[in-house]
Design an enzyme around this catalytic site. Structure first.
Site, short mmCIF file in Angstrom:
data_model
loop_
_atom_site.label_atom_id
_atom_site.label_comp_id
_atom_site.label_asym_id
_atom_site.label_seq_id
_atom_site.Cartn_x
_atom_site.Cartn_y
_atom_site.Cartn_z
N MET A 1 -50.65 7.46 -18.45
CA MET A 1 -49.30 7.64 -18.95
C MET A 1 -48.76 6.29 -19.40
SD MET A 1 -45.95 9.20 -17.07
CE MET A 1 -45.68 7.95 -15.84
N PRO A 2 -48.88 5.95 -20.67
CA PRO A 2 -48.34 4.68 -21.15
C PRO A 2 -46.82 4.65 -21.13
CG PRO A 2 -49.89 5.62 -22.72
CD PRO A 2 -49.62 6.66 -21.70
N PHE A 3 -46.29 3.49 -20.82
CA PHE A 3 -44.85 3.25 -20.86
C PHE A 3 -44.63 1.98 -21.66
CE2 PHE A 3 -41.07 1.11 -19.38
CZ PHE A 3 -40.13 2.12 -19.35
#
Length: 72
Positions: A1-3
């Site tokens: 899950m990239p942020f």
């Protein structure tokens, strides 16, 4: 899950923000094969008085129209 957190000084249009969100998401999909449904992009706008470069606020540099300091 990239942020991804993008920090900008104020004055960016809604359309420009949407283009940044779409572009960053697309880049993560293409380069890292990330799922766009779980890719989060946050844009934080910071008042130019609260952002400093070269020992001065961006607001002051913009008033003097310093090279390399963009903005409205």
């Amino acid at each position: 899950m990239p942020f991804v957190n993008i920090k900008l000084t104020t004055g960016v249009s809604t359309e420009q923000k949407q283009e940044l969100i779409a572009g960053v998401t697309d880049l993560l999909v293409r380069v890292l094969n990330k799922n766009p449904a779980s890719t989060h992009v946050v844009i934080e706008e910071i008042d130019p008085e609260n952002w400093g470069i070269r020992g001065e606020s961006v607001a002051r540099l913009r008033q003097r129209k310093e090279p390399g300091v963009s903005g409205s």
